[in-house]
Design a protein around this motif. Sequence first.
Motif, PDB file in Angstrom:
ATOM      1  N   PHE A 132     -13.701  -0.822  10.772  1.00  0.00           N
ATOM      2  CA  PHE A 132     -13.750   0.690   9.878  1.00  0.00           C
ATOM      3  C   PHE A 132     -12.724   0.166   8.638  1.00  0.00           C
ATOM      4  CE2 PHE A 132     -11.499   4.744   8.692  1.00  0.00           C
ATOM      5  CZ  PHE A 132     -12.689   5.195   8.219  1.00  0.00           C
ATOM      6  N   GLU A 133     -13.322   0.519   7.435  1.00  0.00           N
ATOM      7  CA  GLU A 133     -12.439   0.207   6.240  1.00  0.00           C
ATOM      8  C   GLU A 133     -12.719   1.619   5.320  1.00  0.00           C
ATOM      9  OE1 GLU A 133     -13.674  -3.321   4.295  1.00  0.00           O
ATOM     10  OE2 GLU A 133     -13.067  -4.657   5.864  1.00  0.00           O
ATOM     11  N   VAL A 134     -11.792   1.670   4.296  1.00  0.00           N
ATOM     12  CA  VAL A 134     -11.968   2.703   3.348  1.00  0.00           C
ATOM     13  C   VAL A 134     -11.948   1.901   2.026  1.00  0.00           C
ATOM     14  CG1 VAL A 134     -10.781   4.465   4.724  1.00  0.00           C
ATOM     15  CG2 VAL A 134      -9.550   2.942   3.209  1.00  0.00           C
ATOM     16  N   THR A 135     -12.768   2.727   1.198  1.00  0.00           N
ATOM     17  CA  THR A 135     -12.772   2.110  -0.320  1.00  0.00           C
ATOM     18  C   THR A 135     -12.303   3.168  -1.278  1.00  0.00           C
ATOM     19  OG1 THR A 135     -15.113   2.731  -0.479  1.00  0.00           O
ATOM     20  CG2 THR A 135     -14.564   0.374   0.224  1.00  0.00           C
ATOM     21  N   GLY A 136     -12.338   2.984  -2.468  1.00  0.00           N
ATOM     22  CA  GLY A 136     -11.823   4.029  -3.437  1.00  0.00           C
ATOM     23  C   GLY A 136     -10.298   4.494  -3.398  1.00  0.00           C
ATOM     24  N   LYS A 137      -9.835   5.111  -4.477  1.00  0.00           N
ATOM     25  CA  LYS A 137      -8.640   5.580  -4.472  1.00  0.00           C
ATOM     26  C   LYS A 137      -8.730   7.239  -4.495  1.00  0.00           C
ATOM     27  CE  LYS A 137      -4.424   4.896  -6.743  1.00  0.00           C
ATOM     28  NZ  LYS A 137      -3.597   3.901  -7.524  1.00  0.00           N
ATOM     29  N   ILE A 178     -18.101  -0.541   9.116  1.00  0.00           N
ATOM     30  CA  ILE A 178     -18.208   0.835   8.378  1.00  0.00           C
ATOM     31  C   ILE A 178     -17.488   1.103   7.496  1.00  0.00           C
ATOM     32  CG2 ILE A 178     -18.630   3.458   9.325  1.00  0.00           C
ATOM     33  CD1 ILE A 178     -19.471   2.223  11.811  1.00  0.00           C
ATOM     34  N   VAL A 179     -17.936   1.728   6.066  1.00  0.00           N
ATOM     35  CA  VAL A 179     -17.090   1.987   5.226  1.00  0.00           C
ATOM     36  C   VAL A 179     -17.077   3.295   4.746  1.00  0.00           C
ATOM     37  CG1 VAL A 179     -16.600   1.315   2.540  1.00  0.00           C
ATOM     38  CG2 VAL A 179     -17.585  -0.317   4.302  1.00  0.00           C
ATOM     39  N   LEU A 180     -15.889   4.049   4.575  1.00  0.00           N
ATOM     40  CA  LEU A 180     -15.899   5.168   4.047  1.00  0.00           C
ATOM     41  C   LEU A 180     -15.143   5.322   2.640  1.00  0.00           C
ATOM     42  CD1 LEU A 180     -15.888   8.281   4.503  1.00  0.00           C
ATOM     43  CD2 LEU A 180     -13.355   8.152   5.663  1.00  0.00           C
ATOM     44  N   ASP A 181     -15.734   6.000   1.644  1.00  0.00           N
ATOM     45  CA  ASP A 181     -15.342   6.030   0.395  1.00  0.00           C
ATOM     46  C   ASP A 181     -14.529   7.325   0.403  1.00  0.00           C
ATOM     47  OD1 ASP A 181     -14.663   6.135  -2.342  1.00  0.00           O
ATOM     48  OD2 ASP A 181     -16.899   6.602  -3.043  1.00  0.00           O
ATOM     49  N   ILE A 182     -13.328   7.310  -0.062  1.00  0.00           N
ATOM     50  CA  ILE A 182     -12.101   8.399   0.024  1.00  0.00           C
ATOM     51  C   ILE A 182     -11.993   8.865  -1.352  1.00  0.00           C
ATOM     52  CG2 ILE A 182     -11.137   7.726   2.395  1.00  0.00           C
ATOM     53  CD1 ILE A 182      -8.785   6.353   0.610  1.00  0.00           C
ATOM     54  N   THR A 183     -12.756   8.549  -2.264  1.00  0.00           N
ATOM     55  CA  THR A 183     -12.461   8.993  -3.746  1.00  0.00           C
ATOM     56  C   THR A 183     -12.094  10.497  -3.803  1.00  0.00           C
ATOM     57  OG1 THR A 183     -13.752   6.995  -4.507  1.00  0.00           O
ATOM     58  CG2 THR A 183     -13.242   8.694  -6.218  1.00  0.00           C
ATOM     59  N   ALA A 190     -13.439  11.598  11.439  1.00  0.00           N
ATOM     60  CA  ALA A 190     -14.938  11.030  11.769  1.00  0.00           C
ATOM     61  C   ALA A 190     -16.014  11.661  11.432  1.00  0.00           C
ATOM     62  CB  ALA A 190     -14.765  10.575  13.263  1.00  0.00           C
ATOM     63  N   LYS A 191     -15.949  12.913  11.279  1.00  0.00           N
ATOM     64  CA  LYS A 191     -17.257  13.529  11.049  1.00  0.00           C
ATOM     65  C   LYS A 191     -17.581  13.478   9.344  1.00  0.00           C
ATOM     66  CE  LYS A 191     -14.829  18.144  10.408  1.00  0.00           C
ATOM     67  NZ  LYS A 191     -14.673  19.278  11.009  1.00  0.00           N
ATOM     68  N   ALA A 192     -16.325  12.923   8.738  1.00  0.00           N
ATOM     69  CA  ALA A 192     -16.811  12.742   7.066  1.00  0.00           C
ATOM     70  C   ALA A 192     -17.432  11.243   6.955  1.00  0.00           C
ATOM     71  CB  ALA A 192     -15.358  12.706   6.446  1.00  0.00           C
ATOM     72  N   ILE A 193     -17.616  10.645   8.052  1.00  0.00           N
ATOM     73  CA  ILE A 193     -18.136   9.265   7.737  1.00  0.00           C
ATOM     74  C   ILE A 193     -19.680   9.223   7.897  1.00  0.00           C
ATOM     75  CG2 ILE A 193     -18.597   6.997   8.664  1.00  0.00           C
ATOM     76  CD1 ILE A 193     -15.637   7.560  10.046  1.00  0.00           C
ATOM     77  N   THR A 194     -20.466   8.797   6.798  1.00  0.00           N
ATOM     78  CA  THR A 194     -21.882   8.495   7.120  1.00  0.00           C
ATOM     79  C   THR A 194     -22.142   7.317   7.763  1.00  0.00           C
ATOM     80  OG1 THR A 194     -21.979   9.735   4.894  1.00  0.00           O
ATOM     81  CG2 THR A 194     -23.957   8.600   5.819  1.00  0.00           C
ATOM     82  N   MET A 195     -22.852   7.530   8.866  1.00  0.00           N
ATOM     83  CA  MET A 195     -23.089   6.366   9.769  1.00  0.00           C
ATOM     84  C   MET A 195     -24.425   5.425   9.021  1.00  0.00           C
ATOM     85  SD  MET A 195     -21.103   5.861  12.099  1.00  0.00           S
ATOM     86  CE  MET A 195     -19.665   6.712  12.250  1.00  0.00           C
TER      87      MET A 195
END
Length: 170
Positions: free
Chosen positions: A55-60, A90-95, A104-109
């Motif tokens: 699991f990783e995150v992208t964005g600022k 699996i990547v989550l954009d946290i911008t 976890a519910k904020a992650i689009t699988m």
Amino acid sequence: NQLIELKVKDDAGKAVSSHFVLTREVQAHPVRRNPIHVDFLEVDPKAPFPMKVPFEVTGKSKASIQGANTQLVVKTLNVMVAPEAIPEKIVLDITECDFGVVRAKAITMPKGVTLVDDVEMPVVSLRMPRGEKEEEAAAPAAGAAPAADGNAAPAAAAGKEGEKKDEEKK
């Protein structure tokens, strides 16, 4: 996380059987770093099975722009996935995320991937660092520090002498 077709041969080199497998673990020689043992997991290529995916995150995030620290709460997610649909990560954009916890519910699988973990599980924390409050509290204490060393003692003694003279005048 890649599906491999492992063909088993007999001593004569004739193919005996074929298995679809995933690499579970690779052990390397401590000095030469070449593989010395590999563990495989046999899977049905069409049936989903449980797996851990990075699991990783992208964005600022909006909070990061205001000085918050971004901390990953988990590094892998437990998912149900068919072998041909295994994502690399699996990547989550946290911008658009603000202060607090991202769940976890904020992650689009990705397509074909189902989250096994609890949807209310925290995956990312966006918090202000504690050090700033401690630095502000330390600033007044730093001003009092010179009084503790010998340089401020004569001034304090002079103040006491001035009080004694005032009492004598009365």
